[in-house]
Design an enzyme around this catalytic site. Structure first.
Site, mmCIF file in Angstrom:
data_model
loop_
_atom_site.group_PDB
_atom_site.id
_atom_site.type_symbol
_atom_site.label_atom_id
_atom_site.label_comp_id
_atom_site.label_asym_id
_atom_site.label_seq_id
_atom_site.Cartn_x
_atom_site.Cartn_y
_atom_site.Cartn_z
ATOM 1 N N LYS A 262 1.675 -12.279 76.671
ATOM 2 C CA LYS A 262 1.496 -10.974 76.019
ATOM 3 C C LYS A 262 0.004 -10.737 75.813
ATOM 4 C CE LYS A 262 1.896 -12.358 71.166
ATOM 5 N NZ LYS A 262 2.534 -12.087 69.889
ATOM 6 N N GLU B 149 1.741 -14.996 67.810
ATOM 7 C CA GLU B 149 0.449 -15.251 68.444
ATOM 8 C C GLU B 149 -0.253 -13.918 68.665
ATOM 9 O OE1 GLU B 149 0.691 -17.780 71.908
ATOM 10 O OE2 GLU B 149 1.919 -19.218 70.814
ATOM 11 N N LEU C 179 11.781 -3.170 71.307
ATOM 12 C CA LEU C 179 12.731 -2.347 72.040
ATOM 13 C C LEU C 179 12.014 -1.694 73.224
ATOM 14 C CD1 LEU C 179 15.702 -2.100 71.398
ATOM 15 C CD2 LEU C 179 15.260 0.048 70.224
ATOM 16 N N LYS D 151 12.574 -20.853 74.422
ATOM 17 C CA LYS D 151 12.877 -22.205 73.921
ATOM 18 C C LYS D 151 13.887 -22.149 72.777
ATOM 19 C CE LYS D 151 9.707 -23.908 70.974
ATOM 20 N NZ LYS D 151 10.363 -24.081 69.689
ATOM 21 N N GLY E 118 10.347 -4.395 80.093
ATOM 22 C CA GLY E 118 9.216 -5.085 80.712
ATOM 23 C C GLY E 118 9.708 -6.194 81.610
ATOM 24 N N GLU F 61 7.917 -21.316 60.366
ATOM 25 C CA GLU F 61 6.790 -20.388 60.488
ATOM 26 C C GLU F 61 7.204 -19.191 61.344
ATOM 27 O OE1 GLU F 61 3.781 -20.242 58.956
ATOM 28 O OE2 GLU F 61 3.899 -18.337 59.989
ATOM 29 N N PHE F 62 6.783 -17.998 60.920
ATOM 30 C CA PHE F 62 7.191 -16.770 61.631
ATOM 31 C C PHE F 62 6.008 -16.034 62.259
ATOM 32 C CE2 PHE F 62 10.438 -17.680 58.485
ATOM 33 C CZ PHE F 62 11.603 -17.574 59.247
ATOM 34 N N CYS G 268 8.034 -19.616 72.381
ATOM 35 C CA CYS G 268 9.087 -19.636 71.358
ATOM 36 C C CYS G 268 10.420 -19.027 71.769
ATOM 37 C CB CYS G 268 8.579 -18.937 70.100
ATOM 38 S SG CYS G 268 7.264 -19.868 69.319
#
Ligand SMILES: NC(=O)c1ccc[n+]([C@@H]2O[C@H](COP(=O)([O-])OP(=O)(O)OC[C@H]3O[C@@H](n4cnc5c(N)ncnc54)[C@H](O)[C@@H]3O)[C@@H](O)[C@H]2O)c1
Length: 457
Positions: free
Chosen positions: A332, A168, A262, A275, A265, A164-165, A272
């Protein structure tokens, strides 16, 4: 007739699908597949999560998901249970359980093995088990062995990969508008069955299982490297008196590079990237490779978080006894997910160095009780010596600098995610430090080397 389904794309072969795990991936996949026309049964092991879902509440924050799930439940297309026997009539079961990192960085696949064993032992007919969780190459082979050992002798369980791509905060949109659907299977028949779960017009890449598993690791590793690269360039800009925002924008305008991911921060976080980077390194090491780029991205990411702490110390000095207000806890904006969030790491370090921390976030899940949390950002910054903005929430770009200044004790604002209007804040007497701006000056020491090279050339 279900009018809600009319203008949505349709699956090629509507069927009964089981989904194991009601997290970000499981809930989104379940709702997406039901919206495509399948009948979906979700099996969730956590009683609190299940109770919420049965009450019609969503245990995660994802735009549009609660409304869609509500609609699909009322239409009888989607339900939730803890009983694995619910997979009995399904021809396809998706495994969407967690694969967290172990303390040594290797992925912990125990949830997956246990779910696979349980599914196979409840199968009442031939079944395809689809691994949607992110896993190292070779996992589907291992899971197939586990399933063979658990299923009835007269039942064939095949295992395939369909990583799965989704992102969130825009999970449902991503699921319904995929860049690619990757299907890894050992047999064409199985690949076709999975491809037909999705609309014919969706872009599908059919491959073998190990390649499909590795595509997900390779994609996330590349994104992590891109973010770490942006952070290195930003640090370089700061030393050179250059503007990292412009440098990275100019770099990303090349379509071979692309602008996404790019941005400098406090480093990447979430469940994800970190990990999967560790997982990629573990896999490479296992076959005798060093994984030099993933390792570098990992180390730059730790340094990027530390840089926020150094900036704080640079403006308010020793943190002992100082009050720091943290704006943003989630990894985020637009999500409640605090897993591996840079903000939590920064908080841990500055608390350890003696700072008192107050914090605010519009969505983040519950955090450690030792962090004083406020709903209103102005309450969080009251009396603070410094403010650090660590999540790019739109709520923070709209903050009134006059009011912020009057609530704070000090004047330091570290905007690590580039969301505020720096000029407006500085006009109110606040001292803003970003992590993307050098200090422009007419005669910067950086020109000494080119000057020497020019004159001695
Ligand atoms: N979150 C993301 O953005 C994202 C994106 C792509 C891929 N992934 C991958 O997908 C997988 C799932 O991620 P997630 O964020 O949805 O995880 P999650 O932790 O939010 O959800 C997993 C769910 O599975 C349930 N579960 C575990 N074992 C179970 C069992 N035996 N039976 C029933 N339920 C069980 C848990 O209770 C939990 O609700 C991971 O491998 C992750 O790396 C995540």
């Amino acid at each position: 007739m279900d009018t809600w389904i009319e203008d949505r794309p349709r699956a090629q072969q509507p069927t009964l699908v089981g989904v194991v795990g009601a997290g970000y991936v499981g809930l989104t996949s379940a709702a997406g597949l039901a919206a495509l026309g399948h009948r979906v049964r979700v099996i969730e092991a956590d009683p609190d999560r299940l109770a919420m879902l049965e009450r019609g509440e969503l245990p995660i924050v994802e735009p549009g998901l609660a409304e869609l799930i509500d609609e699909l439940r009322r239409a009888g297309r989607l339900d939730f249970t803890s009983a694995m026997s619910a997979v009995g009539g399904a021809s396809v079961v998706l495994l969407c359980v967690g694969t967290p990192p172990r303390s040594d960085g290797d992925p912990d696949l125990r949830q997956l093995a246990s779910a696979a064993r349980d599914v196979a032992s409840h199968a009442t007919a031939d079944l395809v088990v689809v691994v949607k969780s992110t896993v190292p190459p070779g996992t589907c082979d291992a899971i197939e062995l586990i399933c063979h050992g658990s299923a009835r002798e007269d039942i064939a369980v095949r295992v395939a990969s369909n990583p799965e791509f989704l992102r969130e905060s825009r999970a449902l949109w991503d699921f319904m508008h995929p860049d690619r659907v990757v299907v890894g299977a050992a047999e064409r028949r199985v690949a076709t069955l999975i491809r037909d779960l999705y609309p014919a017009e969706w872009p599908v890449l059919l491959t073998d299982r190990r390649s499909a598993e590795l595509i997900k690791y390779a994609a996330n590793t590349f994104l992590a490297i891109k973010i770490s690269y942006a952070n290195e360039i930003a640090a370089l800009c700061e030393h050179l008196g250059a503007d990292a925002g412009d440098v990275l924008e100019g770099t990303g305008l090349d379509p071979r590079v692309g602008p996404q991911f790019l941005k400098p921060g406090p480093g990447f976080g979430g469940s994800c990237l970190g990990k999967d980077l560790s997982g990629m390194i573990a896999v490479a090491n296992r076959v005798g490779l060093e994984a030099q780029l993933p390792r570098a991205a990992q180390s730059v990411n730790g340094w990027a978080r530390m840089r926020v702490v150094e900036k704080l110390e640079g403006v308010i000095g020793d943190l002992e006894g100082k009050h720091v207000a943290i704006l943003g806890l989630a990894f985020k904006p637009g999500t409640d997910d605090i897993r591996d969030s840079p903000a939590l790491d920064v908080i841990a370090i500055i608390t350890e160095r003696g700072a008192r921390v107050t914090a605010t976030d519009p969505l983040a899940a519950a955090v450690d009780a030792s962090i004083e949390r406020f709903d209103d950002p102005y309450d969080a910054v009251r009396g603070a010596d410094a403010v650090a903005i660590l999540t790019a929430c739109p709520e923070f770009s709209g903050l009134d600098p006059h009011r912020l200044r009057s609530e704070m004790h000090g004047t330091a604002v570290i905007d690590a995610v580039g969301v505020i209007d720096v000029d407006a804040f500085e006009a109110c007497g606040l001292d803003v430090a970003g992590i993307d701006r050098g200090t422009p000056c007419a005669f910067h020491p950086v020109i000494l080397s080119p000057l020497r090279w020019t004159l001695s050339g």
